[in-house]
Design an enzyme around this catalytic site. Structure first.
Site, short mmCIF file in Angstrom:
data_model
loop_
_atom_site.label_atom_id
_atom_site.label_comp_id
_atom_site.label_asym_id
_atom_site.label_seq_id
_atom_site.Cartn_x
_atom_site.Cartn_y
_atom_site.Cartn_z
N HIS A 441 0.76 -1.54 0.00
CA HIS A 441 -0.55 -0.41 -0.36
C HIS A 441 0.86 1.24 -0.09
O HIS A 441 0.12 2.59 -0.29
CB HIS A 441 -0.98 -0.02 1.04
CG HIS A 441 -1.76 0.37 1.01
ND1 HIS A 441 -3.00 1.72 0.01
CD2 HIS A 441 -3.44 0.04 1.26
CE1 HIS A 441 -4.01 2.01 -0.36
NE2 HIS A 441 -4.90 1.22 0.73
N ARG A 442 2.31 0.93 -0.10
CA ARG A 442 2.87 2.62 0.27
C ARG A 442 2.39 3.07 -1.32
O ARG A 442 3.03 4.09 -1.48
CB ARG A 442 4.22 2.07 0.95
CG ARG A 442 4.20 1.67 1.88
CD ARG A 442 5.65 1.16 2.86
NE ARG A 442 6.15 0.46 1.59
CZ ARG A 442 7.22 -0.29 2.36
NH1 ARG A 442 8.29 0.33 3.08
NH2 ARG A 442 7.65 -1.26 1.66
#
Length: 470
Positions: A441-442
């Site tokens: 999700h980064r």
């Protein structure tokens, strides 16, 4: 007489140790420059080691199954003229124990019999504590005497039956057989494809110890008491089996724990109708222009992933923690998770984005064949960008896979099953599967991850998009 020593090399970019799987030579054998003398297993792959000079083997300094640090001497070779005739028998005797049938670890299964499957993986809960290393076979004790034999009793080894073929068994089963003193070649296999199971080894051990127990404790005139002896409780030491965590399993466990607690995972799912894709697979199999190529659903799924990456290039990236940068990759090294007799590995197809369907099929076939032979090199498992894991081969609907370290996403493919599905306003039997996409999700937010997964599904639902979206 000149003795030259060959040390354990670094066979893969900074590795510190390797396990000796098998010796191909014995003391007294003549070797030539470039001849393979042993096979070792690193944390990444099984590798054959060639010796860099000619001579006659003087001593093997470690047993099969021993983990050796890079830089340690593993074999000594006599290089003087006439060395074969001069080599004293007593100097070779300690190393000869390495090849003793009872002490040696059984060989790996024959390459043609290994059948790796593509699977997913999760965090290993096994301990990563390193097991004590075995002493060198030729190393004398500090007081100048030979090392004492272990005092602990072991089960008598079942006599080997020279069938000429290597027994098939998974590494944990091999370790169990070695610990119990059972020769796998003498065990009757009951597993699929002639594979020796854990239960087979225990049965062989029970058969081996029963006659000894009866002869020791029951008078010859009272054979009727034998069942009572055989029904005795299993010793506490046999109620559990400890498997050393090493090699591929050790590295996989460490990598998965690191990935799970470093990259913030998000997993999304989609269920779709792949009937048209399955029809296309059959049509491609019947196409004479593709004769000789391996055509299967995984091939078209891989192609669908590559098409979706072209439409969503930002998913093909990595996170540089040191520089605090996102690194966009303009190439796709497509990883395929493979379960082999050595454990889980994830080799990748280099520059998969630039390959035609036929070239991609060839690359997938070579990847599986190399994994089956246990010859996947460390380079084949480095610099992957995105991975596919096919858990459907086990009949599993889907899963929540953990990212391969350094990659942005991993796609789990579930089993393809005939299910009732609404098609053109009517409920019909259709080929249906579920895809699960885990991503960092980064690097990938919900919108990008959703679009990427939806594009993969769209291609598989309407495979003509392999052309229109390319």
């Amino acid at each position: 007489m000149t003795i030259r020593e060959f040390k354990m090399p670094d066979v893969g970019e900074g590795l510190t140790e390797a396990e000796i799987l098998k010796w191909y030579v014995q003391p007294g054998d003549t070797v030539t420059d470039g001849q393979v003398v042993c096979e070792v297993e690193t944390a990444k792959a099984a590798v054959e080691l060639p010796i860099p000079f000619d001579g006659v083997v003087h001593a093997l300094l470690f047993e099969e199954g021993t983990t050796v640090d890079v830089g340690q001497v593993i074999i000594s070779v006599q290089t003087a003229a006439g060395a074969a005739a001069e080599a004293p028998v007593q100097e070779a005797a300690p190393a000869a124990a390495v090849a003793a049938p009872v002490a040696a670890e059984p060989e790996e299964p024959a390459a043609a019999a290994r059948q790796p499957v593509l699977v997913g993986y999760g965090v290993s809960t096994a301990s990563t504590k390193r097991r004590p290393r075995k002493a060198a076979a030729g190393a004398p004790a500090q007081n100048g005497t030979a090392p004492a034999a272990p005092a602990a009793p072991v089960l008598p080894a079942v006599p080997a039956q020279p069938t000429g073929e290597r027994p098939l068994a998974k590494p944990p089963v091999r370790k169990l057989a070695k610990d119990l003193g059972i020769d796998l070649a003498a065990v009757v296999p009951t597993g699929d494809g002639g594979v020796v199971t854990r239960e087979d080894v225990h049965a062989a051990a029970a058969a081996a110890i029963a006659p000894q127990a009866v002869s020791a404790e029951v008078p010859a005139a009272a054979p009727a008491a034998a069942p009572a002896v055989q029904a005795a409780e299993v010793p506490a030491s046999e109620r559990e089996t400890r498997i050393p965590v090493k090699g591929v399993r050790k590295v996989t466990a460490q990598a998965m724990v690191g990935s799970a607690f470093t990259a913030p995972h998000v997993t999304e799912f989609i269920t779709l109708d792949v009937t048209r894709t399955m029809k296309l697979v059959q049509e491609l199999k019947d196409d004479p222009d593709l004769a000789g190529l391996r055509i299967n659903p995984l091939l078209l799924i891989a192609k669908a992933v590559l098409v979706a990456i072209r439409r969503n290039p930002d998913v093909n990236a990595s996170w540089d923690e040191a520089a605090q940068e996102i690194v966009l990759k303009h190439y796709v090294n497509l990883g395929i998770a493979a379960a082999t007799p050595r454990g889980l590995i994830v080799p990748n197809i280099k520059d998969a984005h630039a390959k035609t369907l036929g070239e991609l099929s060839t690359s997938l076939s070579e990847l599986v064949a190399t994994a089956r032979d246990g010859k996947t090199s460390p380079a084949d498992m480095q610099n992957g960008t995105i991975t596919i894991t096919n858990v459907g081969v086990f009949g599993v609907d889907t899963g929540t896979p953990i990212l391969n370290p350094g990659e942005s996403a991993i796609l789990a493919v579930g089993a393809i099953k005939l299910q009732p599905w609404v098609h053109k306003g009517k409920v019909k039997p259709r080929q249906v599967t579920t895809l699960a996409l885990s991503f960092d999700h980064r690097l990938i937010d919900g919108e990008l991850g959703s679009r990427f997964l939806a594009d993969i599904a769209a291609v598989l639902e309407h495979p003509r998009r392999l052309i229109t979206w390319s």
